[in-house]
Design an enzyme around this catalytic site. Sequence first.
Site, PDB file in Angstrom:
ATOM      1  N   TYR A  56       0.635  -1.325  -0.130  1.00 29.91           N
ATOM      2  CA  TYR A  56      -0.091   0.136  -0.033  1.00 29.91           C
ATOM      3  C   TYR A  56       0.912   1.234   0.144  1.00 29.91           C
ATOM      4  O   TYR A  56       1.923   1.237   0.825  1.00 29.91           O
ATOM      5  CB  TYR A  56      -1.040   0.055   1.185  1.00 29.91           C
ATOM      6  N   GLU A  58      -0.554   4.954  -0.434  1.00 31.56           N
ATOM      7  CA  GLU A  58      -1.373   6.171  -0.559  1.00 31.56           C
ATOM      8  C   GLU A  58      -0.241   7.325  -0.647  1.00 31.56           C
ATOM      9  O   GLU A  58       0.362   7.419   0.420  1.00 31.56           O
ATOM     10  CB  GLU A  58      -2.518   6.237   0.293  1.00 31.56           C
ATOM     11  N   ASP A 202      -7.141  13.170 -25.237  1.00 34.41           N
ATOM     12  CA  ASP A 202      -7.106  11.842 -24.872  1.00 34.41           C
ATOM     13  C   ASP A 202      -6.503  10.956 -25.611  1.00 34.41           C
ATOM     14  O   ASP A 202      -7.072  10.838 -26.803  1.00 34.41           O
ATOM     15  CB  ASP A 202      -8.540  11.588 -24.491  1.00 34.41           C
ATOM     16  N   THR A 228      -4.402   5.610 -21.608  1.00 30.76           N
ATOM     17  CA  THR A 228      -4.316   4.524 -21.183  1.00 30.76           C
ATOM     18  C   THR A 228      -2.896   4.173 -21.607  1.00 30.76           C
ATOM     19  O   THR A 228      -2.058   4.711 -22.365  1.00 30.76           O
ATOM     20  CB  THR A 228      -5.254   3.355 -21.803  1.00 30.76           C
ATOM     21  N   LYS A 231      -2.902   0.186 -24.793  1.00 30.77           N
ATOM     22  CA  LYS A 231      -3.365  -0.285 -26.220  1.00 30.77           C
ATOM     23  C   LYS A 231      -1.960   0.176 -27.118  1.00 30.77           C
ATOM     24  O   LYS A 231      -1.209  -1.031 -26.846  1.00 30.77           O
ATOM     25  CB  LYS A 231      -4.247   0.929 -26.628  1.00 30.77           C
ATOM     26  N   ARG A 237      -2.281  -2.829 -18.093  1.00 27.76           N
ATOM     27  CA  ARG A 237      -3.710  -2.152 -18.121  1.00 27.76           C
ATOM     28  C   ARG A 237      -3.653  -1.052 -16.866  1.00 27.76           C
ATOM     29  O   ARG A 237      -3.422  -1.232 -15.904  1.00 27.76           O
ATOM     30  CB  ARG A 237      -5.038  -3.061 -17.586  1.00 27.76           C
TER      31      ARG A 237
END
Length: 423
Positions: A56, A58, A202, A228, A231, A237
């Site tokens: 973790y 954060e 985008d 992203t 692609k 991902r």
Amino acid sequence: MHVPPIPHLTVTDPELAALIEGEAQRQHDVLRMIASENYVSPAVLEATGSVLTNKYSEGYPGKRYYEGQRFIDQIEQLAIDRAKALFGTEHANVQPYSGSPANLAVYLAFAKPGDPVMGMALPMGGHLTHGWSVSATGAWFRPVRYEVRREDGRVDMDQVRDLARRERPKIIFCGGTAIPRTIDFPAFAEVAREVGAVLVADIAHIAGLIAGGAHPSPVGYADVITTTTHKTLRGPRGAMILSTAEHAKAVDKAVFPGLQGGPHNHTTAGIAVALREASEESFSRYAHQIVANARALAAALTEHGFDLVTGGTDNHLILVDLTNKGIGGKPVARALDRAGIETNYNTVPYDPRKPFDPSGLRLGTPALTTRGLTEAQMPQVAAWISAAVDAAVKDDEPTLDRIAAGVRELLAAYPMPGWEPTR
Ligand SMILES: *Cc1c(COP(=O)(O)O)cnc(C)c1O
């Protein structure tokens, strides 16, 4: 066999291992032509499958809410530095879980609920998150949608300017999911500047082409760039938000704590690996080959009598209007799937048919280019697509099965990153 192998899974959960094996074999045996998909390298698979998933973190490098970040900080900083260097931006946030949350973070950073926001209409090639009604972005903001010209399928910058002057959007999105042509970033920037909107490019679909120099870059024109990573960029991902230094704070605050909790560190590592791969000379050759393949495929499809939206392509993507073939996109996509050619049905601009059975078929060359196919194979691919469409019209399943066998035979000569057949 998986590369890297999955021996533990095979022993502890053979049911799941067999399903993964089945999917890997499927990816090996078919022409994967969904424009948003690719094959990542074994190195990216290794990074995403690592123990980094246990941690973790954060916060951001140097400013975390949990201890034990000695290595994680360096990993995330490496991804940030590589993203900034590859795209030439002043700031990079590599934490968004995927493209849609990245775009949502942009709304959170630069608009208030109910504000006008502008993007390309979904049926024209835009993305759901550019303000389409079924998306939170369309429900919580006031969407203003531009279209493409009926005659040539191109964005009408006069319409964009008129709409922007009238509606004064806070954000303007350019880019989309079914745009076969180069995006005119300077023209969008001029409109955004005039109306005081934040311009967001985008580049989810074309990030790899931009990194490889096969599509103009929005850097210097767009205030914010979302993408992203899975692609054409050929990473895991995930997503990134790139921006000028001016917007860095707003972007970071919106991603965390605005929208997300802990970043997916294994994904961050995979992104860092992919960014390094994308900075190599061989990736530039890859990006240009994607476009060369799409152009060759478009030319061959045209010879088979297919009607292409905008008449062709400048990038990795081809949108076929099947109207003149007397069949819809859905039955064709299903027939192609049986024929070992994986695609998706898609709306075409001003589609007279329903969205769940539209007139179009979307094709892309990123994945088959990763397999090593070149212009030399594109006439064969086009011939198979044409024969499969004819077979779909006639419900001729034996022909579809014969094509699938031909595809399998061709692809046996082109290794798949991440998996190889056991002999
Ligand atoms: C794919 C895509 C997205 C969304 O990405 P997800 O990772 O599927 O959420 C956003 N914008 C554009 C233009 C895309 O093509």
